[in-house]
Design a protein around this motif. Structure first.
Motif, PDB file in Angstrom:
ATOM      1  N   GLU A  59       0.837  -1.209   0.000  1.00 18.46           N
ATOM      2  CA  GLU A  59       0.000   0.000   0.000  1.00 18.46           C
ATOM      3  C   GLU A  59       0.869   1.255   0.000  1.00 18.46           C
ATOM      4  O   GLU A  59       0.519   2.273  -0.609  1.00 18.46           O
ATOM      5  CB  GLU A  59      -0.937  -0.002   1.211  1.00 18.46           C
ATOM      6  N   ILE A  60       1.999   1.185   0.681  1.00 21.87           N
ATOM      7  CA  ILE A  60       2.921   2.335   0.727  1.00 21.87           C
ATOM      8  C   ILE A  60       3.539   2.543  -0.662  1.00 21.87           C
ATOM      9  O   ILE A  60       3.581   3.670  -1.171  1.00 21.87           O
ATOM     10  CB  ILE A  60       4.026   2.114   1.793  1.00 21.87           C
ATOM     11  N   VAL A  61       3.978   1.452  -1.268  1.00 23.01           N
ATOM     12  CA  VAL A  61       4.609   1.559  -2.598  1.00 23.01           C
ATOM     13  C   VAL A  61       3.592   2.048  -3.629  1.00 23.01           C
ATOM     14  O   VAL A  61       3.903   2.892  -4.472  1.00 23.01           O
ATOM     15  CB  VAL A  61       5.245   0.213  -3.022  1.00 23.01           C
ATOM     16  N   ASN A  62       2.368   1.543  -3.516  1.00 21.86           N
ATOM     17  CA  ASN A  62       1.303   2.025  -4.405  1.00 21.86           C
ATOM     18  C   ASN A  62       1.104   3.522  -4.277  1.00 21.86           C
ATOM     19  O   ASN A  62       0.874   4.216  -5.263  1.00 21.86           O
ATOM     20  CB  ASN A  62      -0.022   1.355  -4.017  1.00 21.86           C
ATOM     21  N   PHE A  63       1.176   3.984  -3.042  1.00 22.41           N
ATOM     22  CA  PHE A  63       0.980   5.409  -2.821  1.00 22.41           C
ATOM     23  C   PHE A  63       2.150   6.219  -3.380  1.00 22.41           C
ATOM     24  O   PHE A  63       1.946   7.287  -3.962  1.00 22.41           O
ATOM     25  CB  PHE A  63       0.777   5.698  -1.326  1.00 22.41           C
ATOM     26  N   VAL A  64       3.363   5.697  -3.228  1.00 20.95           N
ATOM     27  CA  VAL A  64       4.535   6.378  -3.812  1.00 20.95           C
ATOM     28  C   VAL A  64       4.344   6.459  -5.333  1.00 20.95           C
ATOM     29  O   VAL A  64       4.620   7.478  -5.958  1.00 20.95           O
ATOM     30  CB  VAL A  64       5.861   5.654  -3.438  1.00 20.95           C
ATOM     31  N   HIS A  65       3.821   5.399  -5.892  1.00 22.86           N
ATOM     32  CA  HIS A  65       3.507   5.374  -7.329  1.00 22.86           C
ATOM     33  C   HIS A  65       2.488   6.479  -7.670  1.00 22.86           C
ATOM     34  O   HIS A  65       2.664   7.230  -8.622  1.00 22.86           O
ATOM     35  CB  HIS A  65       2.984   3.980  -7.679  1.00 22.86           C
ATOM     36  N   ASP A  66       1.443   6.609  -6.855  1.00 25.46           N
ATOM     37  CA  ASP A  66       0.424   7.634  -7.115  1.00 25.46           C
ATOM     38  C   ASP A  66       0.991   9.045  -7.093  1.00 25.46           C
ATOM     39  O   ASP A  66       0.649   9.864  -7.936  1.00 25.46           O
ATOM     40  CB  ASP A  66      -0.696   7.565  -6.048  1.00 25.46           C
ATOM     41  N   ILE A  67       1.851   9.316  -6.123  1.00 28.66           N
ATOM     42  CA  ILE A  67       2.318  10.703  -6.003  1.00 28.66           C
ATOM     43  C   ILE A  67       3.531  11.014  -6.873  1.00 28.66           C
ATOM     44  O   ILE A  67       3.748  12.157  -7.229  1.00 28.66           O
ATOM     45  CB  ILE A  67       2.564  11.157  -4.534  1.00 28.66           C
ATOM     46  N   THR A  68       4.304   9.996  -7.214  1.00 29.67           N
ATOM     47  CA  THR A  68       5.479  10.291  -8.048  1.00 29.67           C
ATOM     48  C   THR A  68       5.181  10.046  -9.526  1.00 29.67           C
ATOM     49  O   THR A  68       5.944  10.477 -10.390  1.00 29.67           O
ATOM     50  CB  THR A  68       6.692   9.407  -7.664  1.00 29.67           C
ATOM     51  N   ARG A  69       4.100   9.336  -9.810  1.00 28.62           N
ATOM     52  CA  ARG A  69       3.698   9.014 -11.188  1.00 28.62           C
ATOM     53  C   ARG A  69       4.721   8.133 -11.903  1.00 28.62           C
ATOM     54  O   ARG A  69       4.743   8.051 -13.116  1.00 28.62           O
ATOM     55  CB  ARG A  69       3.441  10.278 -12.020  1.00 28.62           C
ATOM     56  N   LYS A  70       5.583   7.509 -11.110  1.00 31.49           N
ATOM     57  CA  LYS A  70       6.531   6.568 -11.714  1.00 31.49           C
ATOM     58  C   LYS A  70       5.861   5.192 -11.820  1.00 31.49           C
ATOM     59  O   LYS A  70       4.933   4.892 -11.085  1.00 31.49           O
ATOM     60  CB  LYS A  70       7.789   6.456 -10.860  1.00 31.49           C
ATOM     61  N   ASP A  71       6.364   4.385 -12.707  1.00 34.78           N
ATOM     62  CA  ASP A  71       5.836   3.052 -12.927  1.00 34.78           C
ATOM     63  C   ASP A  71       5.957   2.198 -11.652  1.00 34.78           C
ATOM     64  O   ASP A  71       7.014   2.180 -11.005  1.00 34.78           O
ATOM     65  CB  ASP A  71       6.629   2.422 -14.086  1.00 34.78           C
ATOM     66  N   LEU A  72       4.894   1.510 -11.314  1.00 30.60           N
ATOM     67  CA  LEU A  72       4.860   0.733 -10.064  1.00 30.60           C
ATOM     68  C   LEU A  72       5.954  -0.339 -10.003  1.00 30.60           C
ATOM     69  O   LEU A  72       6.647  -0.487  -9.000  1.00 30.60           O
ATOM     70  CB  LEU A  72       3.482   0.087  -9.919  1.00 30.60           C
ATOM     71  N   GLU A  73       6.108  -1.045 -11.096  1.00 30.10           N
ATOM     72  CA  GLU A  73       7.117  -2.104 -11.169  1.00 30.10           C
ATOM     73  C   GLU A  73       8.525  -1.503 -11.028  1.00 30.10           C
ATOM     74  O   GLU A  73       9.386  -2.041 -10.325  1.00 30.10           O
ATOM     75  CB  GLU A  73       6.981  -2.824 -12.519  1.00 30.10           C
ATOM     76  N   GLU A  74       8.726  -0.368 -11.672  1.00 33.31           N
ATOM     77  CA  GLU A  74      10.026   0.316 -11.586  1.00 33.31           C
ATOM     78  C   GLU A  74      10.312   0.724 -10.133  1.00 33.31           C
ATOM     79  O   GLU A  74      11.430   0.561  -9.636  1.00 33.31           O
ATOM     80  CB  GLU A  74       9.994   1.565 -12.487  1.00 33.31           C
ATOM     81  N   ILE A  75       9.277   1.217  -9.449  1.00 29.18           N
ATOM     82  CA  ILE A  75       9.472   1.627  -8.049  1.00 29.18           C
ATOM     83  C   ILE A  75       9.825   0.423  -7.177  1.00 29.18           C
ATOM     84  O   ILE A  75      10.815   0.461  -6.433  1.00 29.18           O
ATOM     85  CB  ILE A  75       8.209   2.336  -7.496  1.00 29.18           C
TER      86      ILE A  75
END
Ligand SMILES: [Zn+2]
Length: 259
Positions: A225-241
């Motif tokens: 859930e934290i990584v998903n949120f980082v994805h939401d706010i940074t707009r970087k690809d989830l897999e890349e994150i």
């Protein structure tokens, strides 16, 4: 997807009978590695025991939390340093250590400062990373750290001034972000300023949280859930994150794991 929780306190009594369950639910959530931090001598022993029971899944960081320095005896400090030295190959970091200014605008307890110095010296001597607590004391911590030759520094749950971020990044330190990023705007502003290569994920359990985590026992299974949120706010690809954070984790703790 592979996730990591680089900072939790599994030696806490609340997790005592739950480690197996925690590991199962972490596995279901694809959280493959966990770093458990100690807070004093006793929890250092317990953290070592847990990590040895679950090798390559739970890694140990041992040390003395700044909130436990007040009642610490000299012999406990000596015993903790000795434990660190003897277990150099069984631990991945010294932590949780640091400074804590519970009440704003008060002086930091001298005892905290001197114990932090002893632990940082041990990290330098042994070439170990450090997991740093810096609540209300980020600038003081940043002032002390350069006195030691320690290349791997993780500021866990950094909530200090945004103005210090360039200094932190410039020195090559890492920051770990936790569940509160989902609802604390201030922490969101911080994470946006930090390059992905310097971000790690943590839960700091058993600390409890608000937002979607309200009423739930904190567990590494919160990490996606934290990584998903980082994805939401940074707009970087989830897999890349998630791939980058896993790489950050193996590099920071010098672990030779498959990506
Ligand atoms: Zn902690």
């Amino acid at each position: 997807m592979k996730y990591v929780d680089v900072h939790i306190h599994l030696s806490n009594a609340i997790y005592h009978d739950r480690i197996e369950a925690i590991l199962r639910e972490s596995e279901d959530a694809q959280v493959v590695s966990i770093v458990s931090s100690a807070e004093d001598y006793q929890t250092s022993l317990e953290t070592l025991r847990i990590s040895q029971k679950y090798p390559a899944r739970i890694y140990a960081a041992i040390g003395i939390h700044p909130n436990n320095t007040q009642l610490l005896t000299e012999s406990e400090l000596d015993k903790t340093i000795q434990l660190i030295e003897e277990n150099r190959l069984n631990i991945v970091a010294i932590g949780e250590i640091g400074l804590d200014r519970r009440i704003p605008e008060t002086e930091i307890d001298e005892n905290q400062i001197s114990i932090l110095n002893v632990l940082l010296q041990a990290a330098e001597n042994l070439g170990l990373p450090v997991i740093i607590h810096s609540r209300g004391a980020a600038s003081e911590v940043l002032e002390i750290l350069p006195s030691y030759n320690i290349s791997k520094v993780m500021l866990h749950w950094y909530s200090g001034s945004l103005d210090l971020i360039p200094k932190i990044i410039g020195r090559g330190y890492s920051l770990s972000v936790g569940p509160s990023i989902l609802y604390a705007k201030y922490l969101q502003d911080i994470v946006i300023k930090v390059p992905l290569e310097k971000i790690l994920t943590e839960t700091d359990g058993p600390v409890s949280y608000r937002g979607p985590f309200k009423g739930r026992l904190t567990s590494p299974s919160f990490i996606p859930e934290i990584v998903n949120f980082v994805h939401d706010i940074t707009r970087k690809d989830l897999e890349e994150i998630s791939t980058q954070i896993f790489r950050n984790f193996t590099e920071f703790f010098s672990l030779d794991l498959d990506a």
